[in-house]
Write a protein that holds these residues in place. Structure first.
Motif, PDB file in Angstrom:
ATOM      1  N   SER B  41       0.731  -1.444  -0.023  1.00  0.00           N
ATOM      2  CA  SER B  41       0.200  -0.214   0.045  1.00  0.00           C
ATOM      3  C   SER B  41       0.527   1.344  -0.096  1.00  0.00           C
ATOM      4  O   SER B  41       0.346   2.258  -0.540  1.00  0.00           O
ATOM      5  CB  SER B  41      -0.701   0.017   1.418  1.00  0.00           C
ATOM      6  N   MET B  44       2.299   1.798  -3.798  1.00  0.00           N
ATOM      7  CA  MET B  44       0.865   2.609  -4.101  1.00  0.00           C
ATOM      8  C   MET B  44       0.176   3.941  -4.191  1.00  0.00           C
ATOM      9  O   MET B  44       0.031   4.666  -5.053  1.00  0.00           O
ATOM     10  CB  MET B  44      -0.016   1.143  -3.789  1.00  0.00           C
ATOM     11  N   TYR B  48       0.816   7.395  -6.047  1.00  0.00           N
ATOM     12  CA  TYR B  48      -0.334   7.959  -6.106  1.00  0.00           C
ATOM     13  C   TYR B  48       0.103   9.641  -5.816  1.00  0.00           C
ATOM     14  O   TYR B  48      -0.199  10.576  -6.760  1.00  0.00           O
ATOM     15  CB  TYR B  48      -1.464   8.000  -5.440  1.00  0.00           C
ATOM     16  N   GLN B 114      -6.561   2.060   1.050  1.00  0.00           N
ATOM     17  CA  GLN B 114      -7.442   1.299  -0.479  1.00  0.00           C
ATOM     18  C   GLN B 114      -8.295   2.038  -0.900  1.00  0.00           C
ATOM     19  O   GLN B 114      -8.732   2.423  -0.974  1.00  0.00           O
ATOM     20  CB  GLN B 114      -7.605   0.129  -0.211  1.00  0.00           C
ATOM     21  N   ASP B 125      -7.767   4.207 -13.969  1.00  0.00           N
ATOM     22  CA  ASP B 125      -6.337   3.493 -13.658  1.00  0.00           C
ATOM     23  C   ASP B 125      -5.756   4.776 -14.429  1.00  0.00           C
ATOM     24  O   ASP B 125      -6.110   5.441 -15.374  1.00  0.00           O
ATOM     25  CB  ASP B 125      -5.529   2.331 -14.665  1.00  0.00           C
ATOM     26  N   GLY B 212       7.604   3.216  -5.664  1.00  0.00           N
ATOM     27  CA  GLY B 212       6.107   3.499  -6.762  1.00  0.00           C
ATOM     28  C   GLY B 212       6.068   4.949  -7.482  1.00  0.00           C
ATOM     29  O   GLY B 212       5.495   3.932  -8.730  1.00  0.00           O
ATOM     30  N   ALA B 221      -0.094   4.344 -12.580  1.00  0.00           N
ATOM     31  CA  ALA B 221      -0.795   3.852 -10.647  1.00  0.00           C
ATOM     32  C   ALA B 221      -2.431   3.621 -10.877  1.00  0.00           C
ATOM     33  O   ALA B 221      -3.171   4.103 -11.528  1.00  0.00           O
ATOM     34  CB  ALA B 221      -0.653   5.137 -10.174  1.00  0.00           C
ATOM     35  N   ASP B 222      -2.629   2.104 -10.269  1.00  0.00           N
ATOM     36  CA  ASP B 222      -4.272   1.687  -9.835  1.00  0.00           C
ATOM     37  C   ASP B 222      -4.129   1.283  -8.849  1.00  0.00           C
ATOM     38  O   ASP B 222      -3.344   1.174  -7.859  1.00  0.00           O
ATOM     39  CB  ASP B 222      -4.047   0.821 -11.371  1.00  0.00           C
ATOM     40  N   MET B 225      -2.172  -2.609  -7.628  1.00  0.00           N
ATOM     41  CA  MET B 225      -1.283  -1.722  -7.456  1.00  0.00           C
ATOM     42  C   MET B 225      -0.657  -2.878  -6.246  1.00  0.00           C
ATOM     43  O   MET B 225       0.645  -3.819  -6.034  1.00  0.00           O
ATOM     44  CB  MET B 225      -0.661  -1.086  -7.342  1.00  0.00           C
ATOM     45  N   ASP B 226      -0.638  -2.397  -4.656  1.00  0.00           N
ATOM     46  CA  ASP B 226      -0.784  -3.237  -3.246  1.00  0.00           C
ATOM     47  C   ASP B 226      -0.698  -4.572  -3.043  1.00  0.00           C
ATOM     48  O   ASP B 226       0.321  -4.668  -3.219  1.00  0.00           O
ATOM     49  CB  ASP B 226      -1.743  -2.321  -2.112  1.00  0.00           C
TER      50      ASP B 226
END
Lengths: 236, 622, 256
Positions: B41, B44, B48, B114, B125, B212, B221-222, B225-226
């Motif tokens: 996470s 991710m 972002y 999340q 995405d 990331g 990024a989506d 990913m985590d």
């Protein structure tokens, strides 16, 4: 004069077992005090209790006039109490020099200031091995390193848990000499010891612990001279 | 030749992010003994935040080099700060809990992040921004290689070098290495552990965030990913050896190459191949390429009480509960009954898992393979053999046991975190096979039409069947633990050295227990399949395994009744929250709250606070 | 079995770790009914030697025979089944078991009931276990959790466990470490009694010279991986090399 370390009514438990029951103990500045008693009597627990590791504790522990019973181990160490555990617990992957670095703390008042160089004079064996990982040294060398590492924190009081345990007689002699040197440097020492000969050679006073209670407190010499006390409490 | 070279370079570039994430994971585990599931996470979030900051910095400072790269760095710093925050607010409160308890909390963090990411950046995405002056491709012997890949290829060794300097030449680094070996002793030498742990969490999260953000121009990024990177990072850490940064680098390169070539050769099976490599490495070198035997002196030892004869008060209480359950159809509607069926089935699953985690001392991260294995065994029998329900329910446990025999043979060679990771890897292999072998298993569409036999077609009738099966199975498991077999299993956990010295083959004992546990999980899976009338690959996914772990730790791993309490709590909680908006966030927060409020587990809490009313005293030394 | 029969024979045991020769060509034997001490400075190779005897560690060379049978390369559990009991330097008991259950576990293993899923372990072999606890003097502690016992008592639990399969050979690694002098004497007298009564051969390592010179029938001294002296307590005490490398002047240290 107030003692450097003063325990009043200290109790302690490890996991689910109560081990110490309301102990009182004093240690003056510059004194070497031995805790003697059979294993499981609570000597090591008492040392861990002062240091604040692995045990739940209650009562009052005053160090240099300050209450430390609720402080975590690192804060106690920072006040100038050094701890040398029974199992030595040197960092095996780190070199001897790096081990000393972990123990390093700023200098403090009323305590001798140590450097790695000064410690290598005290323990010449370690000097040659300074770049060797501690895990690749012998038991005696690790014991010396454990003490040296603690001294890097410039403590006023050193807690030595079973310094002679598991060491060959020749190494035990060296340990006794080292403790004598520390005393001459002005350090106070609280040590737990099975080996009455070792304790007799280094300590000023002794406490006999049995089943978590103190059974005797007095000059080391009296314990050594008085066979009755020894028989009653140590069954020697 | 050119093609070959470019393929190798592509592999190296994809190794970079994997290495960064894995290095952070490894550092954090080494010092704090926390298996940080939330590490994916953080990765991710790095992507972002990178996205947002690159855009922001471009507005403020233009689109130059400095603007772009400082945005990437800042994104990593932000993520590092978030990691430190998670450590301070959540993990710091539960370091004293049993080992691996903390990972339940980090699982809660995953859920929270999340939903927050979804809320902050939306579901679609995102395409990554281009790095200035690194558009297009370079040509190597006529083959194109994206220019940005060169940056990624360099990033791995550069970070490795910087980390080496940090760990060997700075006081902070030396303290990290010392704490990895014996953190309590580091504390006794005057080092504030809290500060050290926060520092390590910052560093580890920073690396994940950097990973990331750095891959943005390549991968964007989506919201998936985590988990995607987490599985890969686990494989890298374990293959490289827990706690070894250089090992993580080697393993990342190995996995990167595998992915680059695997995609060309057999595109569907990259995941399977990755986990197969891990399984092979661990069987040959049980502690990874550069790892060493399980680090000691880290986890907090918990002392189980000896098993005592069950008191009559407890038996009476248990009987009351069963009677209350038997009367459930009289006071519950259909909806409540369905929930109760789920709870019973998961109680059995959690009890089976607990047997191997608690008395066995082996934390399995992959028990969904056996739950799903039982479910799929029943479903496949219906689909291809048309055999009746009764037979299928009888055959589901041995089918799951067969799976457990094979997986267990590999896994019981390891212990601790390595065991956990290997079980996870095998469960993922099983899951990928089911997911990708669509012709047989239906793939993502699952298998439908698993109808119950006429005599239990009704909800209430099936409820009674489930109640009977689960009660009997749970009682059998409980008895098993007090049998000589169960004692020998516990002996191997308590002291492998002593167990071997009195003639116990610890591995064989664990292998047998693992197999039995798998069989009971398989029964739960079979019952579940008939309860729903269908099965999907989800039944054996990572999330299902984690559900089991959470149930066991929720309930209290030291208590035989723990899994029942844990299963009831989690199943009910999920059911209640599922209908709400942002249910992941709420569930995550609930998980974190329970972990912090009940460090001994729910059953432990009940035993401690209410126990005296029913005569269940905590054992004290006399 | 007659007194004096060899229960343990080691021949040319060698082991090196990363170029360091930890144990070098050790050859010795222990007869039934005999108490043999293995002493030497830390790092002399005593533990390595012990671990090779017990199958914990594979040697580079040499053979181990127990009651005449070659057991080289056997795993510990198989050597145990051959009739070898062992106590550890750092006690290894089952902390979440009661004292009685610790002994019961060994008995269950001895009766090959490790895969019995139907019985109840708590009731199994309880009387035999209690008799063993009686013998080592801790019957009163039978229901206590082992994880909460004092160290000296744990050493006795280990001895009771070691006796569960009626061993012919006992290997004790520092059996009295961490005990008070009186306890040490009591434990060693117990061990000596078992050796004489049951014809068990006992090999032990020890740092307490009172224990060694007070109880051993024979002493072997190791230094840097090799046997440098072997003989009766008197012979070993008077050996100048042994005094130089190991004993030092410590026997005079504060001898009051």
């Amino acid at each position: 004069m107030t003692p450097l370390l003063q325990l009043s009514g200290v109790s302690a438990a490890y996991l689910k077992a109560e081990i110490l029951f309301g102990l009182d103990l004093e240690l003056g500045d510059g004194e070497v005090v031995a805790l003697v008693g059979r294993n499981g009597a609570g000597k090591s627990t008492l040392i861990k209790t002062v240091m604040g590791i692995q045990v739940r504790r209650s009562g009052s522990i005053r160090y240099d006039g300050r209450e430390i019973v609720r402080l975590p181990a690192h804060a106690i160490a920072r006040l100038g109490i050094g701890y040398v555990p029974e199992e030595r617990r040197v960092f095996g992957d780190l070199t001897i020099l790096e081990n000393l670095e972990v123990g390093r703390q700023p200098q403090r008042q009323g305590a001798p200031a140590w450097t790695a160089a000064a410690l290598f004079e005290l323990f010449p064996n370690l000097a040659e091995l300074r770049h060797r990982p501690a895990g690749q040294t012998s038991g005696g060398e690790q014991q010396m390193l454990a003490i040296a590492r603690t001294l890097m924190g410039n403590p006023r009081l050193v807690l030595l848990d079973e310094p002679s345990e598991g060491l060959a007689p020749v190494i035990v002699e060296q340990m006794a000499l080292a403790v004598g040197k520390l005393k001459r440097e002005g350090l106070s020492v609280l040590l737990s010891e099975q080996n009455l000969r070792f304790a007799g050679a280094v300590a000023d006073r002794a406490y006999v612990i049995e089943s978590g209670h103190i059974r005797f407190a007095g000059p080391m010499q009296r314990l050594l001279d008085d066979a009755d006390i020894r028989r009653a409490h140590l069954s020697v | 030749m050119g093609f070959f070279l470019v393929q190798v370079l592509t592999g190296l570039s994809s190794a970079a992010s994997l290495f960064l994430v894995a290095a952070g994971l490894s550092l954090i585990f080494g010092v704090t003994r926390v298996v940080n599931f939330a590490h994916g996470s953080f990765y991710m979030l790095g992507a972002y935040f990178g996205l947002t900051l690159v855009a922001l910095f471009a507005d403020w400072f233009g689109r130059g080099h400095l603007s772009f790269w400082s945005a990437i760095l800042c994104a990593a710093l932000v993520v590092g700060a978030i990691g430190a925050l998670v450590e301070i607010t959540i993990l710091r409160r539960i370091y004293r809990s049993p080992e691996l308890f903390q990972l339940v909390a980090t699982f809660g963090v995953i859920l929270v992040i999340q939903d927050l990411a979804l809320w902050g950046w939306g579901p679609e995405d995102k395409l990554g921004p281009r790095a200035p002056d690194l558009r297009g491709a370079v040509f190597i012997m006529g083959q194109p290689l994206p220019r940005y890949d060169l940056v990624l290829i360099a990033a791995g060794p550069v970070v490795l070098g910087l980390l080496w300097l940090l760990l060997n030449k700075t006081r902070f680094g030396i303290l990290i290495r010392a704490a990895t070996a014996d953190r309590e002793m580091v504390g006794a030498l005057g080092v504030n552990q809290a500060w050290l742990f926060t520092g390590v969490f910052f560093l580890g999260s920073f690396l994940a965030g950097l990973g990331g953000a750095l891959q943005l121009p390549k991968g964007g990024a989506d919201l998936m990913m985590d988990f995607t990177v987490l599985a890969g990072a686990f494989v890298v850490v374990v293959v490289g050896g827990m706690g070894s940064i250089t090992g993580a680098f080697l393993a990342a390169v190995l996995i990167g190459q595998l992915q680059a070539w695997g995609v060309l050769l057999i595109p569907q099976s990259t995941l399977v191949m990755m986990f197969l490599v891990m399984a092979v490495v661990l069987v040959v070198r049980p502690f990874g390429l550069l790892g060493r035997p399980e680090l000691v002196g880290g986890g907090r030892q918990m002392l189980d009480d000896p098993l005592r004869p069950t008191r009559w008060t407890f038996k009476a209480l248990a009987l009351l509960v069963v009677l209350g359950l038997a009367a459930a159809p009289f006071y519950l509607d259909t909806y409540g009954l369905v929930l109760l069926i789920d709870i019973l089935i998961f109680a059995l699953f959690a009890t089976a898992l607990h047997a191997i985690i608690g008395p066995g001392g082996l934390v399995s991260f992959g028990h969904a393979a056996f739950f799903g294995g039982g479910a799929y065994a029943a479903a496949l029998l219906v689909k291809y053999a048309g055999t009746p329900m009764e037979l299928n329910l009888v055959l589901a446990p041995p089918a799951a046991a067969l799976l457990a025999v094979v997986i267990g043979w590999f896994c019981v060679r390891l212990s601790g975190v390595y065991f956990a990771m290997l079980t996870l890897a095998f469960a993922q292999i099983v899951w990928s096979v089911v997911f990708q072998w669509g012709e047989v298993t239906g793939g993502d569409d699952g298998i439908l039409g698993i109808w119950r036999a006429p005599w239990v077609r009704g909800r209430i009738e099936y409820y009674y069947l489930v109640l009977a099966c689960c009660t009997a199975a749970i009682l059998a498991l409980r008895h098993g633990l007090s049998s000589p077999f169960g004692y020998a299993l516990r002996a191997g956990r308590d002291s492998p050295l002593r167990a071997e010295a009195i003639g116990i083959d610890v591995r064989r004992q664990q292998w047998a227990a693992f197999t039995l546990s798998g069989a009971f999980a398989g029964l739960a899976g079979g019952l579940y399949a008939y309860s729903k009338g269908s099965v999907f690959p989800n039944e054996m996914a990572i999330v299902r395994s984690f559900d089991g772990i959470i149930m066991v730790f929720f309930g209290g791993v030291q208590h035989l009744s723990g899994p029942l309490a844990g299963a009831a709590t989690l199943t009910w909680l999920k059911d209640t929250l599922f209908r709400l908006e942002m249910w992941r966030l709420l569930l995550g927060l609930a998980v974190i709250a329970i972990v912090i409020l009940f460090p001994q587990g729910i059953a432990g809490f009940i035993k401690q606070h209410l126990g005296r009313f029913v005569g269940i005293r905590p054992e004290l030394s006399s | 079995m007659s007194l004096g029969e060899q229960v343990l024979e080691a021949e040319g045991l060698s082991k090196s770790f990363g170029g360091v020769q930890a144990v070098r060509d050790m050859t010795f034997a222990v007869a039934s009914g005999e108490l043999v001490a293995l002493i030497g400075p830390n790092g002399a190779g005593k533990s390595t030697c012990f671990n090779m005897l017990m199958g914990q560690l594979a040697g580079d060379a040499g053979r181990v025979r127990i009651m005449g049978e070659d057991v080289t390369g056997w795993p510990p559990r198989r050597i145990w089944r051959k009739g070898v009991g062992r106590t550890f330097q750092i006690t290894q008991v089952l902390p979440s078991f009661t004292v009685r259950e610790n002994v019961q576990m060994a008995l269950l293993s001895h009766r090959r009931r490790l895969f019995d899923v139907f019985g109840r372990a708590r009731n199994a072999e309880a009387a035999v276990a209690d008799a063993l606890l009686q013998r080592v003097g801790i019957a009163a502690l039978a229901d206590r959790a082992c994880g909460l016992l004092a160290y000296g008592d744990l050493k006795r639990v280990e001895l009771a466990i070691a006796l569960a399969n009626q061993p012919r050979l006992l290997l004790m690694d520092e059996p009295t470490a961490g005990m008070a002098p009186a306890e040490r004497v009591a434990l060693m007298e117990l061990a000596a009694g078992i050796a004489k009564a049951d014809g068990v051969g006992i090999l032990f390592t020890e740092h307490d010279m009172d224990v060694v010179f007070g109880h051993a029938d024979r002493i072997m001294v190791m230094h840097r991986g090799s046997l440098i002296a072997e003989g009766s307590p008197r012979e070993v005490r008077d050996d100048p090399e042994v005094r130089a490398v190991y004993l030092g002047s410590s026997l005079d240290l504060g001898d009051r």
